[in-house]
Write an enzyme that holds these catalytic residues in place. Structure first.
Site, short mmCIF file in Angstrom:
data_model
loop_
_atom_site.label_atom_id
_atom_site.label_comp_id
_atom_site.label_asym_id
_atom_site.label_seq_id
_atom_site.Cartn_x
_atom_site.Cartn_y
_atom_site.Cartn_z
N ILE A 117 -12.49 40.14 27.19
CA ILE A 117 -10.99 39.91 27.39
C ILE A 117 -10.34 40.86 26.78
O ILE A 117 -9.67 40.74 25.55
CB ILE A 117 -10.79 38.51 27.00
CG1 ILE A 117 -11.65 37.38 27.67
CG2 ILE A 117 -9.16 37.99 27.14
CD1 ILE A 117 -11.39 35.92 27.09
N PRO A 118 -9.97 41.93 27.58
CA PRO A 118 -9.24 43.02 26.87
C PRO A 118 -7.68 42.62 26.76
O PRO A 118 -7.27 41.95 27.61
CB PRO A 118 -9.30 44.15 27.66
CG PRO A 118 -10.04 43.83 28.94
CD PRO A 118 -10.70 42.42 28.50
N HIS A 119 -6.95 42.96 25.68
CA HIS A 119 -5.60 42.70 25.73
C HIS A 119 -4.88 43.88 24.64
O HIS A 119 -5.65 44.52 23.99
CB HIS A 119 -5.46 41.32 25.11
CG HIS A 119 -6.19 40.86 23.83
ND1 HIS A 119 -7.39 40.59 23.77
CD2 HIS A 119 -5.54 40.98 22.58
CE1 HIS A 119 -7.89 40.39 22.61
NE2 HIS A 119 -6.88 40.69 21.90
N ALA A 120 -3.74 43.68 24.41
CA ALA A 120 -2.98 44.45 23.51
C ALA A 120 -1.52 43.67 23.18
O ALA A 120 -1.63 42.50 23.50
CB ALA A 120 -2.33 45.95 24.08
#
Length: 688
Positions: free
Chosen positions: A601-604
């Protein structure tokens, strides 16, 4: 060097006491802020010329004079009722002298006209040279010819027209015009009188300001022709040679008032200015100009549609719009400059009205193949605003809304039209993409969006295509959320039945709409219920067919993230920089986004490019390594717009992924429908 009366009085006021603020100065003098600033400039010019310190301002004291000026000197200097030219005044005087004078001009001529030193004139000339150069003109000097200006004749005419507008509409126009035309006053008065005769012959009446501009413009044209500055022929002007206006111009210049030999092109130039100048009356009937009538009618109907307002006495409104638009059309078509002094005020005080008027005018622009400048569009805003005020209709007390829909023009327009019909008392401003919403300049109270947004306005998330049950649900939601009041569906039906018993209903659909609007307005006017926060979306509202992808393989984990996030970039819910931020975060901190085997779950951070809450999912047939021991087949991009609006969907996603069997089902899915079936199962459950 002397001061005009207004500036002299201001100097006297400052001589005897300091003034703490600009607003106090306005109260004491009765002048506007602009007039005071203008007069302060002239006062400073006078003080500098007489070797006194300039007017000063300090927060603790206000405006004051540092030097004490002897009483007798002030008395002598200020009673001659002469004038100190400001820098702007001097530029206008010198510019017009160079453009119009037939004699050889030197610095001495400019000094005599403006009453300033040689160095001041030379500085003024340097600024003018730069100003002229920006217009493609050149100011140069020779001993034989003095100061002259070279360049395209049409540009020179444009500059003169602009200068005349500025000078004649300035508070000190009389002083400046005397410098340029004092020896020609009788001839200019004669031109003015001849134009008044032309007004009567044409059945029109110009505004006072425009009549003055025409008189000075036609006299200046005579001066230019006399010094050999003639326009080149323009074939597009030739049809006007057959008009009544052309015949009247020809008769006017054949009198002793005009001393130069005007070519047909010059007569046509004057004719076009005659037909393009603003007027307050025009007896030529609109019904004889069918094209303009139909266009103005369409513009008015579009304005009614956009504002959901019925304008009364529209035939009379068409006539007034025609009086303005007929000359405006010729101004625009033939490129004659025109300044609307009220434009800035109109767009500032009535931004929504001006915006919707501008949108209404697109019909006219498209049909005539022209682009209306903001100055011209502002006039239409004034007319529509005045008509609304006349009939007691207000737009500024209505809720303002935007519609956000990233699904293409067709779907967006359908949604916008449906919402306008559903909520006639809401002022819908625009349909926007998500990225446009972030930079939208107008204020709004409500957002109707098909995607979740991070907004301070009241948000209503709606399907792109509203079915009947969606409309009913949304109607109740809007009423309840905004006003704490819901109109029962049976109210309108009951009223319709009751009315039909005692009256013939000619347009049931329109009456039903008006009753709904009336009940809506009543609710809006009698309730002040606080607006509640929009619900947090469920997982199935974020992961949809638009944000799901199934691919066979990718080369790298960076490519996987870029591909997974691409639907969100296309929808406009995140910027490209958000994708870069996710990749850089993993490169810096390692594959922490791999939360369970085969799932990442990539995020920034929200501030790194999130425009609205959104999610996307990419399923790969072949795993890609986020690290040597971290293969991933499900990449779920999370774009959180704030700290909590995503939590409900995230909890549902976590619950789904906590079951290894669910992950296995998702990996076995061969199409989006199978993935959505699994997602919807967990979206329905109350997991918070």
């Amino acid at each position: 060097m002397f001061l005009d009366e207004r500036s002299a009085n201001l100097l006297k006021l400052l001589q005897y006491s300091s003034i703490p603020s600009m607003s106090e100065m306005e109260d004491q003098t009765g002048l506007t802020r602009r007039q005071i600033q203008y007069s302060l400039g002239k006062v400073n010019d006078w003080l500098q010329f007489n070797n006194y310190a300039l007017v000063q301002y300090k927060k603790e004291l206000g405006y004051f004079l540092p030097d004490q000026i002897p009483e007798d000197e002030i008395s002598v200097k200020l009673t001659k009722r002469s004038y100190v030219f400001s820098e702007k005044d001097r530029e206008q005087v010198i510019y017009l002298m160079i453009l119009l004078s037939q004699e050889s001009l030197s610095v001495f001529h400019f000094q005599s006209a403006t009453g300033v030193s040689r160095n001041t004139v030379l500085n003024d000339l340097q600024r003018l040279k730069e100003l002229a150069s920006g217009m493609g003109l050149t100011i140069q000097y020779s001993k034989q010819s003095g100061y002259i200006i070279t360049g395209d004749s049409r540009i020179k005419r444009f500059v003169i027209e602009q200068l005349l507008y500025e000078v004649l509409n300035s508070p000190n126009s009389q002083m400046i015009t005397q410098c340029i035309w004092s020896e020609f006053e009788e001839r200019i008065t004669a031109v003015h009188q001849k134009l008044e005769t032309i007004e009567k012959q044409l059945g029109i009446m110009f505004t006072d300001e425009r009549l003055d501009e025409l008189a000075y413009l036609f006299f200046s044209t005579d001066q230019l022709i006399g010094k050999g500055e003639e326009l080149e022929q323009d074939p597009s002007w030739l049809p006007f040679a057959e008009t009544k206006e052309y015949a009247l111009i020809e008769a006017m210049i054949n009198t002793a008032t005009f001393q130069s030999n005007w070519s047909q092109t010059e007569k046509l130039y004057a004719t076009l200015h005659l037909v393009s100048m603003n007027r307050t009356k025009d007896r030529s009937p609109l019904r004889d100009d069918q094209v303009f009538r139909e266009l103005l009618q369409q513009v008015t109907e579009e304005f009614e549609r956009l504002t959901f307002v019925h304008l009364q006495d529209k035939d009379q409104l068409y006539e007034q719009l025609y009086v303005h638009f007929k000359p405006a059309f010729y101004r625009i078509k033939y490129g004659f400059p025109h300044v609307n002094p009220m434009m800035e005020r109109v767009s500032k005080i009535y931004p929504e009205l001006h915006h919707l008027t501008r949108k209404s005018l697109k019909i006219l622009e498209k049909e005539l193949g022209i682009e209306l400048p903001e100055d011209e569009a502002a006039y239409f805003t004034i007319y529509f605003g005045g008509w609304l005020q006349r009939q007691g209709t207000r737009l500024d007390d209505r809720k303002k809304a935007i519609v956000v829909c990233p699904h293409g023009i067709g779907v967006s327009n359908i949604l916008n039209y449906t919402l306008r019909e559903l909520f006639p008392t809401i002022l819908f401003l625009d349909v926007l993409s998500v990225r446009d919403t972030a930079e939208y300049p107008l204020d709004y109270d409500l957002v109707f969006s098909s995607v979740y947004l991070n907004t301070e306005a009241t948000l209503f998330v709606v399907p792109p295509i509203l079915e009947e049950r969606d409309k009913q649900k949304l109607n109740k939601q809007v009423m309840q959320e905004l006003y704490g009041y819901t109109v029962p569906d049976s109210d309108v039906d009951g009223l319709m039945k009751l009315i039909s018993q005692y009256a013939t209903i000619h347009d049931p659909k329109q009456l039903e709409k008006e009753l709904q609007a009336a009940l809506y307005t009543q609710a809006a006017g009698t309730n002040t219920h606080a607006v509640k926060e929009a619900e947090k979306p469920v997982l199935g509202e974020l992961l949809t067919t638009q944000t799901l992808q199934l691919k066979q393989q990718v080369a790298t984990w960076q490519e996987a993230i870029q591909l997974a996030a691409s639907p969100l970039v296309e929808l406009g819910t995140v910027k490209e920089q958000y994708v870069t931020a996710m990749i850089e975060s993993i490169e810096k901190n390692g594959p922490y986004v791999v939360i369970t085997p085969l799932v990442a779950i990539p995020h920034a951070r929200p501030e790194e490019g999130v425009l609205s809450l959104s999610m996307s999912l990419l399923k790969l047939d072949q795993a890609v390594d986020f690290a040597p021991d971290k293969p991933v087949q499900l990449i779920i991009v999370l774009a959180a717009a704030d700290s909590d609006s995503h939590l409900r969907a995230l909890i549902q996603l976590t619950t789904l992924l906590n079951e290894p069997a669910n992950i296995e089902k998702m990996l076995e899915a061969t199409d989006k429908e199978q993935l959505l079936e699994i997602i919807q199962t967990y979206s329905k459950e109350e997991t918070e």
